[in-house]
Design a protein around this motif. Structure first.
Motif, PDB file in Angstrom:
ATOM      1  N   PHE A 302       0.867  -1.172   0.000  1.00 30.11           N
ATOM      2  CA  PHE A 302       0.000   0.000   0.000  1.00 30.11           C
ATOM      3  C   PHE A 302       0.907   1.226   0.000  1.00 30.11           C
ATOM      4  O   PHE A 302       1.911   1.268   0.719  1.00 30.11           O
ATOM      5  CB  PHE A 302      -0.838   0.084   1.290  1.00 30.11           C
ATOM      6  CG  PHE A 302      -2.054  -0.813   1.335  1.00 30.11           C
ATOM      7  CD1 PHE A 302      -2.531  -1.452   0.203  1.00 30.11           C
ATOM      8  CD2 PHE A 302      -2.743  -0.988   2.532  1.00 30.11           C
ATOM      9  CE1 PHE A 302      -3.668  -2.264   0.260  1.00 30.11           C
ATOM     10  CE2 PHE A 302      -3.876  -1.797   2.601  1.00 30.11           C
ATOM     11  CZ  PHE A 302      -4.337  -2.438   1.463  1.00 30.11           C
ATOM     12  N   ASN A 303       0.550   2.211  -0.801  1.00 33.62           N
ATOM     13  CA  ASN A 303       1.112   3.545  -0.635  1.00 33.62           C
ATOM     14  C   ASN A 303      -0.059   4.453  -0.293  1.00 33.62           C
ATOM     15  O   ASN A 303      -1.193   4.176  -0.697  1.00 33.62           O
ATOM     16  CB  ASN A 303       1.818   4.020  -1.906  1.00 33.62           C
ATOM     17  CG  ASN A 303       3.093   3.235  -2.177  1.00 33.62           C
ATOM     18  OD1 ASN A 303       3.836   2.913  -1.262  1.00 33.62           O
ATOM     19  ND2 ASN A 303       3.337   2.916  -3.429  1.00 33.62           N
ATOM     20  N   ARG A 305      -0.548   7.666  -1.021  1.00 34.96           N
ATOM     21  CA  ARG A 305      -0.572   8.905  -1.827  1.00 34.96           C
ATOM     22  C   ARG A 305      -0.582   8.485  -3.285  1.00 34.96           C
ATOM     23  O   ARG A 305      -0.466   7.317  -3.615  1.00 34.96           O
ATOM     24  CB  ARG A 305       0.646   9.766  -1.483  1.00 34.96           C
ATOM     25  CG  ARG A 305       1.936   9.005  -1.135  1.00 34.96           C
ATOM     26  CD  ARG A 305       2.616   8.391  -2.295  1.00 34.96           C
ATOM     27  NE  ARG A 305       3.687   7.472  -1.953  1.00 34.96           N
ATOM     28  CZ  ARG A 305       4.310   6.741  -2.867  1.00 34.96           C
ATOM     29  NH1 ARG A 305       3.968   6.805  -4.127  1.00 34.96           N
ATOM     30  NH2 ARG A 305       5.266   5.897  -2.538  1.00 34.96           N
TER      31      ARG A 305
HETATM   32 MG   LIG Z   1       5.774   1.826  -1.161  1.00 40.17          MG
END
Ligand SMILES: [Mg+2]
Ligand SMILES: Nc1ncnc2c1ncn2[C@@H]1O[C@H](COP(=O)(O)OP(=O)(O)OP(=O)(O)O)[C@@H](O)[C@H]1O
Length: 443
Positions: A302-303, A305
């Protein structure tokens, strides 16, 4: 169009144009600032610290570092900012959105409890396993000898990840036992990434095509943005070391409707529901990195942004004003917003400095096109301006040349023509952004 409330003044009319502060200085932030500049809801765009491309588009760049939380909040208060758009993960994980909320300022991006899903890979892994969301098997370790013992019986290749933020450099795919042992020593014993590698994750190596999706999450509501595809390796044909991303296109047909339905049912919905169940009121972009394996899509990461350079192709394809989407996300009105996407294809080609992602020169004069045609954009990533007003190279990834077209072929031709109109001594680009998809389309 939605009514906009200004949090600073009860007396102002509801439609008062907004002052927006964009936090960050890369190509992603230039794209977000460009969208804010174009928005009829916005009267003024400030960037911290911004870049010369943003300044050229009319942003007021303030020399405040993106991760200096106190000064960003102070700037937002002093300049009566209505909305802060946070580009990178570091200020999010440092609690910028929490601090802005305390100051009564709206911000797009998760608070620290949401940002932890990027800032700790073991936190996310535990979450994915708890909610039965498909992902690679993994264990986390703080103790080097325990990690090494685990590696004795592991299957190779195996993936070793620094738990915390490491600017995209904290993941090693170890082909053999010896490399894995060395990686454990580098990360835990040698503290290669400081605090970020005090804990490591040892993860099963997933095989398949890698892709990602961007989801805008507002509490229990979400919308999945159009598909896009990044190109991480530095060389054509996806060869060589990984970079921050050498180009992207959208839409990407690797994820067809059937696969998207599966991703939504097995990954997106349970993730959003899981966040709610954990008491995380997530309001911002959730970027889900995926491996499409023979047994289905699995979460790599997961990021918290937008991706860079995916933003450069996703934002220009939005028919609906991105500022309206961000405001609806913050206010919990995303469920009733009809987000429209253009039919156009978009492609971004990154112009890098020769030598990137290792060492590369800086300070070269860039010659940019005097005028741009409709649907052509040049987003700055690593540039600076000298005292004589020259734009100079100042990073590995220097610029992104973006074009829209009625099909991918047209978009690619336009983007590459635009690349050819930009020059600096060490200019390096991949000539095959979108080529795999173009080949799929013609065969
Ligand atoms: Mg990442
Ligand atoms: N389990 C896995 N199996 C195979 N490859 C993997 C696995 N985990 C990570 N990778 C590869 O390593 C890359 C980086 O991993 P990951 O996305 O977890 O790290 P990151 O440093 O957070 O990356 P980013 O900078 O994209 O946020 C992935 O894009 C993928 O190519």
């Amino acid at each position: 169009m939605k009514m906009i409330q200004n949090p600073h003044s009860e007396n102002m009319s509801e439609q008062s144009p907004l002052t927006v502060l964009v936090v960050g200085s890369g190509g992603r932030e230039h794209t977000l600032a460009w969208a804010c500049q174009k928005s009829p809801l916005v009267q003024r765009v400030i960037a911290a610290p911004g870049n010369p491309g943003m300044a050229k588009d009319g942003c007021e760049c303030e020399n405040v570092a993106a991760d200096n939380i106190e000064e960003i909040v102070q700037l937002a208060v002093e300049t009566c900012v209505d909305l802060v758009v946070v580009g990178p993960e570091v200020p999010l994980s440092l609690g910028l959105v929490d601090a802005l909320a305390q100051a009564g300022i709206m911000a797009y991006g998760p608070k620290a409890d949401g940002a932890l899903f990027e800032a700790s890979k073991s936190h996310t892994k535990a979450f994915l396993l708890k909610y039965g969301i498909p992902t690679g098997a993994a264990d986390s370790f703080e103790d080097a000898s325990a990690a090494k013992e685990y590696l004795n019986t592991a299957a190779y290749p195996i993936v070793i990840k620094a738990d915390g933020l490491a600017a995209g450099k904290g993941v090693i795919i170890a082909e053999d036992h010896e490399t894995a042992l060395q990686t454990v020593d580098d990360m835990i014993v040698g503290a290669k990434f400081g605090e970020s590698s005090k804990t490591i994750l040892i993860e099963e190596c997933l095989v398949g095509e890698e892709t990602s999706i961007h989801v805008i999450v507002s509490g229990s509501d979400y919308i999945i943005l159009p598909t896009s595809q990044d190109h991480k390796p530095i060389f054509e044909g996806d060869k060589g070391p990984n970079t921050g991303g050498m180009g992207a296109y959208s839409p990407a047909d690797l994820i067809d409707d059937t696969l998207m339905q599966r991703i939504e049912a097995e990954i997106v919905k349970p993730s959003v529901d899981g966040l709610v169940a954990e008491g995380v009121d997530y309001r911002g972009t959730l970027y889900i990195g995926l491996m499409i394996t023979t047994t289905g899509p699995k979460v790599i990461e997961f990021n918290v942004r937008f991706g860079d350079p995916e933003t450069q192709v996703l934002i220009p394809r939005l028919e609906t004003d991105p500022v309206e989407i961000m405001l609806a996300t913050i206010k919990g009105e995303l469920g009733s917003l009809d987000v429209k996407i253009k039919n156009d294809y978009a492609i971004t080609v990154v112009l890098a400095s020769q030598g990137y992602p290792e060492s590369y020169p800086k300070g070269e004069i860039i010659s940019l096109p005097k005028t741009l045609e409709d649907n052509e954009m040049v987003f700055h990533a690593g540039t600076k301006k000298d005292a004589d007003g020259n734009i100079l190279t100042n990073g590995g990834r220097v610029l992104g040349a973006t074009a829209l077209g009625s099909n991918l072929h047209e978009a690619a031709e336009k983007a590459y023509r635009l690349c050819d109109r930009i020059s600096f001594d060490s200019k390096y680009l991949r000539r095959d952004i979108g080529a795999k998809e173009l080949n799929r389309q013609t065969t």
